[in-house]
Design an enzyme around this catalytic site. Structure first.
Site, mmCIF file in Angstrom:
data_model
loop_
_atom_site.group_PDB
_atom_site.id
_atom_site.type_symbol
_atom_site.label_atom_id
_atom_site.label_comp_id
_atom_site.label_asym_id
_atom_site.label_seq_id
_atom_site.Cartn_x
_atom_site.Cartn_y
_atom_site.Cartn_z
ATOM 1 N N HIS A 178 42.064 44.220 35.660
ATOM 2 C CA HIS A 178 41.108 45.093 36.352
ATOM 3 C C HIS A 178 41.754 45.973 37.440
ATOM 4 O O HIS A 178 41.455 45.867 38.622
ATOM 5 C CB HIS A 178 39.835 44.389 36.811
ATOM 6 C CG HIS A 178 39.939 43.102 37.560
ATOM 7 N ND1 HIS A 178 40.754 42.918 38.622
ATOM 8 C CD2 HIS A 178 39.270 41.948 37.400
ATOM 9 C CE1 HIS A 178 40.589 41.707 39.093
ATOM 10 N NE2 HIS A 178 39.712 41.089 38.370
ATOM 11 N N HIS A 193 35.138 28.473 38.298
ATOM 12 C CA HIS A 193 34.895 29.882 38.634
ATOM 13 C C HIS A 193 34.288 30.569 37.406
ATOM 14 O O HIS A 193 34.788 30.423 36.295
ATOM 15 C CB HIS A 193 36.244 30.503 39.020
ATOM 16 C CG HIS A 193 36.234 31.938 39.407
ATOM 17 N ND1 HIS A 193 35.123 32.617 39.817
ATOM 18 C CD2 HIS A 193 37.257 32.849 39.449
ATOM 19 C CE1 HIS A 193 35.441 33.874 40.094
ATOM 20 N NE2 HIS A 193 36.730 34.040 39.867
ATOM 21 N N GLU A 222 34.185 33.779 36.625
ATOM 22 C CA GLU A 222 34.820 34.986 36.071
ATOM 23 C C GLU A 222 35.388 34.668 34.684
ATOM 24 O O GLU A 222 35.925 33.579 34.444
ATOM 25 C CB GLU A 222 35.898 35.531 37.018
ATOM 26 C CG GLU A 222 36.253 36.965 36.660
ATOM 27 C CD GLU A 222 37.054 37.714 37.736
ATOM 28 O OE1 GLU A 222 37.499 37.100 38.710
ATOM 29 O OE2 GLU A 222 37.239 38.937 37.550
ATOM 30 N N ASP A 263 37.884 35.266 32.890
ATOM 31 C CA ASP A 263 39.241 34.823 32.547
ATOM 32 C C ASP A 263 39.342 33.293 32.592
ATOM 33 O O ASP A 263 40.299 32.727 32.068
ATOM 34 C CB ASP A 263 40.313 35.477 33.441
ATOM 35 C CG ASP A 263 39.977 35.487 34.910
ATOM 36 O OD1 ASP A 263 38.790 35.368 35.266
ATOM 37 O OD2 ASP A 263 40.914 35.601 35.728
ATOM 38 N N HIS A 268 37.353 33.199 44.684
ATOM 39 C CA HIS A 268 37.318 34.633 44.713
ATOM 40 C C HIS A 268 35.908 35.229 44.590
ATOM 41 O O HIS A 268 35.669 36.373 44.975
ATOM 42 C CB HIS A 268 38.230 35.080 43.552
ATOM 43 C CG HIS A 268 38.184 36.468 43.092
ATOM 44 N ND1 HIS A 268 38.162 36.848 41.778
ATOM 45 C CD2 HIS A 268 38.161 37.614 43.810
ATOM 46 C CE1 HIS A 268 38.147 38.155 41.679
ATOM 47 N NE2 HIS A 268 38.153 38.637 42.882
ATOM 48 N N ASP A 293 41.568 30.375 41.398
ATOM 49 C CA ASP A 293 42.329 31.597 41.701
ATOM 50 C C ASP A 293 43.285 31.435 42.896
ATOM 51 O O ASP A 293 44.327 32.122 42.951
ATOM 52 C CB ASP A 293 41.372 32.754 42.008
ATOM 53 C CG ASP A 293 40.853 33.443 40.748
ATOM 54 O OD1 ASP A 293 41.477 33.301 39.692
ATOM 55 O OD2 ASP A 293 39.820 34.135 40.838
ATOM 56 N N TYR A 326 49.364 38.932 44.281
ATOM 57 C CA TYR A 326 48.080 38.357 43.855
ATOM 58 C C TYR A 326 47.127 38.249 45.049
ATOM 59 O O TYR A 326 45.963 38.644 44.981
ATOM 60 C CB TYR A 326 48.332 36.971 43.245
ATOM 61 C CG TYR A 326 47.115 36.381 42.611
ATOM 62 C CD1 TYR A 326 46.833 36.589 41.264
ATOM 63 C CD2 TYR A 326 46.211 35.641 43.360
ATOM 64 C CE1 TYR A 326 45.693 36.078 40.686
ATOM 65 C CE2 TYR A 326 45.072 35.131 42.791
ATOM 66 C CZ TYR A 326 44.824 35.342 41.455
ATOM 67 O OH TYR A 326 43.688 34.837 40.896
ATOM 68 N N HIS A 346 46.060 30.690 37.496
ATOM 69 C CA HIS A 346 46.983 31.707 36.973
ATOM 70 C C HIS A 346 48.409 31.327 37.378
ATOM 71 O O HIS A 346 48.653 30.968 38.542
ATOM 72 C CB HIS A 346 46.710 33.084 37.575
ATOM 73 C CG HIS A 346 45.383 33.665 37.211
ATOM 74 N ND1 HIS A 346 45.088 34.144 35.957
ATOM 75 C CD2 HIS A 346 44.269 33.864 37.948
ATOM 76 C CE1 HIS A 346 43.843 34.613 35.952
ATOM 77 N NE2 HIS A 346 43.331 34.450 37.140
HETATM 78 FE FE1 FEO Z 1 38.533 35.559 39.809
HETATM 79 FE FE2 FEO Z 1 41.154 34.633 37.788
HETATM 80 O O1 FEO Z 1 39.390 35.157 38.199
#
Ligand code: FEO
Length: 396
Positions: free
Chosen positions: A26, A80, A82, A84, A146, A165, A193, A224
């Site tokens: 993004h 989370h 989101e 991903d 996040h 995250d 990051y 991640h």
């Molecule tokens: Fe806020 Fe890795 O997603």
């Protein structure tokens, strides 16, 4: 397909997806790809912590099937919403239809909005415990680190923190641990990051760090990139997070600019020259060469940012507008700015630059320096006044 078993501690397996091809996340450049980390805990009630992005489903499922029959999974923890990290819950539930989805209250809300499904939710709050056998998992809600739904899962049995995250890096790697890679590279990616994903939420990060300080863990497994297991690395990344979340900066100058006919570039080079002569640490970044997400990594630690753009059709160049709009969202604090640039016949466009910079949270140190068409050496030397101001501010 058979994969290497990534057992990161006894009966704790990495079952994520390596996204080697990812180049943009993004708007954030990811030249080293990324990983979506998912962790399988083998216990009386096998539990999966987080899933992966939609196109990583098959690989992640294969990794799980190499370890257990997925039908045995009783809990899928969504730290989370989101996509991903929660993007494949729905597909995975076809393989383990009896599993409950464990998430925060905001997580339940977000997952229902995304999937429109009536899953068996188990909603948890900070301090709640989930008994999966030998392990009693605990949860820490960490809103805005996040998203409002974000939370961390903690296994005291394994002494592992799974903070989603937080503490992540966008790195695809066959290695699973930070200490297996070049330290400078990993910390640089962790800074990038933080700057691009977490920077607006400093206050919430500090609150979360405070809660985490009472938890005894010797491994951090983010969602991640690489896991942190060497105590000195864990200490160092936590210290970095404290510093970044407090908006602490270093006495260094970042000059970020774009140019049309090299006049603004001349001004940038003159600023660099004078600052260097005065012994100030300075770095230049040309918007034509550098992605804005890499500029943000530098902004993260720079107390002074000097923005240079020429005027085109009464406006700043689009590259500068893109950076400033991005910074407006990221809201760096406790930083000083200065504007400079070349123009042909009207300076009105610089007003907009100054407004954007103020809206992004910077304090303008002085009136901007704007020079008509091609600056001569005498005009360029007018830039020395901002160098004096910077030196005074460094002296404190
Ligand atoms: Fe806020 Fe890795 O997603």
């Amino acid at each position: 397909m058979k994969y290497d078993l990534n057992e990161i501690k006894k009966d704790v397996y990495w079952t994520g997806y390596l996204d080697w091809e990812l180049k943009v996340f993004h708007g954030y450049s990811t030249p080293h790809g990324s990983t979506y980390n998912s962790y399988l805990l083998l216990d009386e009630k096998p539990t999966l912590i987080d899933t992966v992005k939609h196109y990583g489903f098959k690989e992640s499922l294969d990794r799980i099937e190499d370890i257990i029959d997925p039908r045995k999974i009783e809990y899928i923890i969504s730290n989370h919403t989101e996509m991903d990290h929660s993007g494949t819950i729905d597909e995975l539930l076809d393989y383990c239809p009896n599993a409950q989805v464990v998430c925060s209250p905001k997580g339940e809300e977000g997952l229902k909005r995304h999937f429109k499904k009536r899953w068996r939710f188990k909603v948890v709050h900070t301090g709640d415990e989930l008994d999966i056998g030998k392990r009693k998992l605990q949860f820490v809600l960490m809103p805005m680190v996040h998203w409002p739904d974000s939370m961390a899962t903690y296994s005291s049995y394994d002494k592992i923190l799974f903070p989603n995250d937080a503490f992540g890096q966008h790195i695809a790697s066959n290695e699973r641990f930070v200490d297996e890679k070049d330290q400078g590279f990993v910390f640089q990616e962790a800074a990038k990051y933080y700057g691009n994903i977490v920077m607006p939420y400093g206050a919430q990060v500090l609150k979360t760090l405070d809660v985490l300080s009472s938890i005894d863990f010797d491994m951090i497994c983010p969602s991640h990139g690489l896991c942190w297991r060497k105590q000195e690395d864990i200490q160092k990344i936590i210290e970095c997070y404290k510093k970044w979340a407090s908006y602490e900066t270093e006495n260094k100058v970042l000059i970020v600019y774009d140019t049309m006919w090299h006049s603004t570039e001349k001004m940038a080079f003159k600023l660099n020259e004078i600052l260097k002569e005065e012994g100030v640490v300075v770095k230049m970044m040309n918007l034509q060469d550098v992605d804005i997400s890499d500029i943000v990594t530098e902004v993260l630690t720079s107390k002074f940012v000097l923005f240079g753009t020429p005027i085109l059709n009464n406006c700043m160049l689009p590259s500068m507008a893109s950076l400033l709009m991005y910074l407006k969202g990221l809201k760096p604090k406790n930083r000083y700015a200065f504007t400079f640039g070349s123009y042909g016949w009207a300076t009105i466009g610089f007003k907009e630059v100054e407004e954007f910079i103020k809206e992004a949270g910077f304090e303008l140190m002085d009136e901007g320096k704007y020079l008509k068409f091609i600056p001569d050496e005498k005009e360029l030397m007018q830039l020395a006044s901002i160098v004096s101001i910077i030196k005074e501010k460094i002296k404190g």
